[in-house]
Enzyme design. Structure first.
Site, mmCIF file in Angstrom:
data_model
loop_
_atom_site.group_PDB
_atom_site.id
_atom_site.type_symbol
_atom_site.label_atom_id
_atom_site.label_comp_id
_atom_site.label_asym_id
_atom_site.label_seq_id
_atom_site.Cartn_x
_atom_site.Cartn_y
_atom_site.Cartn_z
ATOM 1 N N CYS A 10 -87.229 -95.026 -14.178
ATOM 2 C CA CYS A 10 -86.478 -95.453 -15.361
ATOM 3 C C CYS A 10 -85.123 -96.025 -14.952
ATOM 4 C CB CYS A 10 -86.306 -94.306 -16.356
ATOM 5 S SG CYS A 10 -85.712 -92.792 -15.619
ATOM 6 N N SER A 36 -91.551 -93.715 -22.927
ATOM 7 C CA SER A 36 -91.074 -95.035 -23.339
ATOM 8 C C SER A 36 -90.226 -94.920 -24.598
ATOM 9 C CB SER A 36 -92.256 -95.965 -23.608
ATOM 10 O OG SER A 36 -92.980 -95.504 -24.750
ATOM 11 N N GLY A 88 -90.550 -92.350 -27.700
ATOM 12 C CA GLY A 88 -89.359 -91.562 -28.018
ATOM 13 C C GLY A 88 -88.931 -91.691 -29.460
ATOM 14 N N GLU A 124 -85.341 -88.973 -22.876
ATOM 15 C CA GLU A 124 -85.091 -89.795 -21.690
ATOM 16 C C GLU A 124 -86.093 -90.947 -21.725
ATOM 17 O OE1 GLU A 124 -82.628 -89.484 -19.841
ATOM 18 O OE2 GLU A 124 -81.967 -87.406 -20.006
#
Length: 516
Positions: free
Chosen positions: A301, A246, A250, A267
């Site tokens: 995602c 998430s 991150g 990512e």
């Protein structure tokens, strides 16, 4: 659920009732960490248990990895590519079993489980070719009889933290490119899908053994975050971390790694939109939107979260989507059933987040058009099954600005292509985007510097389902990382500029004179 099939698959992978969560390649450590369970979201039953790593186990792994790097980095890159080729072949042979296990443990439908394993195979093929193409460049020196060039060298240990939604493919994206680059990998998979990681390591260990490779090239450490969390990403012995998670996680990882000037491939969240023009092929657009919204039960995602529809076709698109959702209603169930199109969410936490979004969008003024509730009955006894939601909303709603990792789709309208692009870009995330239009000017504008600000921008193709040949990743709160294809291999290596003077003089650059 076919218990006989499940038992056979687990046996072929050597997965027992309790399994070590630590390996350096072919040696599985006898860990003394806590025992945790992997439960299938299909019916909540326990698949198997995992003996988690301790910090002492981690220290053994990283020291082994450090020694392995000394050997692995010296092996010619095409020979490293040959190992990757063999890994790809081993995964091919195990495709059916691994795809089944991914579906069992994660909950994505069997077609998607198989597709994820195929993605691993494709990435191996890509990496094999790339192992002969780790190109540098030659530049013209301003000094006579000088040659100037750059080249890429192995970096070291790559720390890999993966998410539950693609429990094995993201490993391949990173580990195979890192391998041909001369790096070694320490993999910490999601605690929600540990068995898929164990099975992957079981698949490749014969390749490592048959080629007499040192321990420590491909490592696995399954551990609780309380044991291996912030201290993992803070470890100075690991120059690069690739993290799929998430945005909140991150940002924390980026801060910790940044404090020691380490590198990251982040990512993170996506809030992906499809723009539907009045000039769109609506048949294509509807099919794409539905798969993007409900595929993997909205847990990609790159899942389609928002649709931005030109006002002239707004009502038609809405009605056609409602018809499509009605067809989906009868195809929700066990992901191991060939007729299923939508499986369960991963767990109760995901269900809670989904229901919160359904309530919140209505509180903010949105209109729920379809779904938005938990499914009940013997078929859905795990409590992880929901009816995908579809709602009219405004882009500025707080809940629309967030990424809800579940199948909830927000619909809004626009007048001009400029309005559509502004809406597309008007969220904190910047992963994937798409426009459906047969108008060349609209398509080119969407792809221009004045168009989508996402790392992925498509025309007449949805937000979900990227090929491995292109670099994957996004901008803004998606983290800026790039994995998989194109020239993503460069981030796994250190860049070096070289100058060779083959003259009898020692001239300085910029014409500087320094005589004594």
């Amino acid at each position: 659920m076919n218990s006989k099939k499940t038992k056979a698959v687990l046996e072929r992978f050597g997965i027992k009732e309790i399994n070590s969560g630590v390996t350096t390649g072919t040696i599985w450590l006898d860990s003394k960490g806590d025992i945790t369970t992997s439960e299938t979201p299909i019916d909540g039953s326990v698949i198997a248990k995992i003996q988690n790593a301790t910090i002492e186990d981690y220290e053994k792994v990283i020291k082994t990895a450090q020694e392995a790097f000394k050997i692995w980095k010296s092996m010619p890159a095409p020979k490293r590519g040959e190992i990757v080729r063999q890994i790809g072949m081993a995964i091919r042979e195990a495709k059916e079993d691994l795809g089944y296990l991914v579906s069992l443990e994660m909950g994505k439908i069997l077609q998607e489980g198989m597709g994820e394993v195929q993605e691993m195979i494709d990435l191996c093929d890509f990496a094999v070719g790339q192992s002969r193409q780790l190109y540098g460049f030659t530049m013209r020196s301003e000094r006579a009889e000088h040659r100037m060039f750059d080249q890429y060298q192995p970096l070291g240990i790559v720390g890999l933290i993966t998410s539950f939604n693609f429990p094995v493919a993201v490993w391949a994206w990173n580990a195979m490119l890192a391998a041909i680059a001369g790096d070694v990998v320490i993999w910490k998979p999601s605690s929600k899908t540990p068995l898929s990681a164990i099975a992957t390591q079981k698949i490749i260990e014969k390749v490592l053994f048959d080629n007499d490779l040192p321990e420590g090239i491909f490592n696995l450490v399954i551990a609780k975050s309380s044991v291996l969390g912030d201290n993992f990403v803070a470890d100075k012995r690991i120059p690069l971390f690739s993290v799929t998670s998430s945005t909140v996680v991150g940002k924390k990882v980026g801060e910790i790694v940044g404090q020691r000037l380490g590198r990251t491939i982040l990512e993170l969240g996506g809030n992906n939109a499809v723009v539907v023009s009045e000039h769109a092929d609506l048949d294509m657009a509807i099919r794409s939107i539905i798969f993007g919204a409900v595929g993997t039960c909205g847990q990609r995602c790159t899942s389609t979260r928002r649709i931005i529809v030109q006002e002239k076709v707004y009502d038609e698109v809405k009605n056609r989507l409602l018809d499509a959702y009605k067809q989906i209603n009868t195809k929700i169930g066990s992901p191991l059933d060939a007729n299923t199109l939508v499986g369960p969410l991963i767990d109760k936490t995901a269900v809670k987040a989904f229901m919160h979004a359904v309530v919140q969008v209505q509180k903010e003024g949105g209109k729920l058009l379809h779904g938005g509730y938990i499914l009940e009955g013997e078929k859905f006894k795990s409590g992880n099954y929901i009816m995908p939601a579809f709602a009219e909303a405004e882009n500025h709603y707080n809940i629309v600005q967030e990424e809800t990792f579940a199948p909830i789709l927000y619909m809004m309208k626009y007048k001009t292509i400029e309005d559509a692009i502004e809406l597309n870009n008007g969220v904190p995330q910047g992963l994937s985007s798409s426009i459906f239009t047969l108008d060349m000017r609209e398509a080119e504008k969407f792809l221009s510097e004045c168009g989508s600000d996402c790392g992925i921008a498509n025309v007449n193709s949805g937000t979900s389902g990227a090929e491995i040949g292109g670099a994957f990743g996004g901008e803004k709160e998606t983290g800026g990382g790039r994995e998989s294809g194109s020239d993503s291999w460069k981030v796994y290596m250190r860049r070096q500029t070289n100058t060779v003077n083959y003259s009898k003089e020692l001239p300085l650059a910029q014409g500087i004179m320094f005589a004594f």
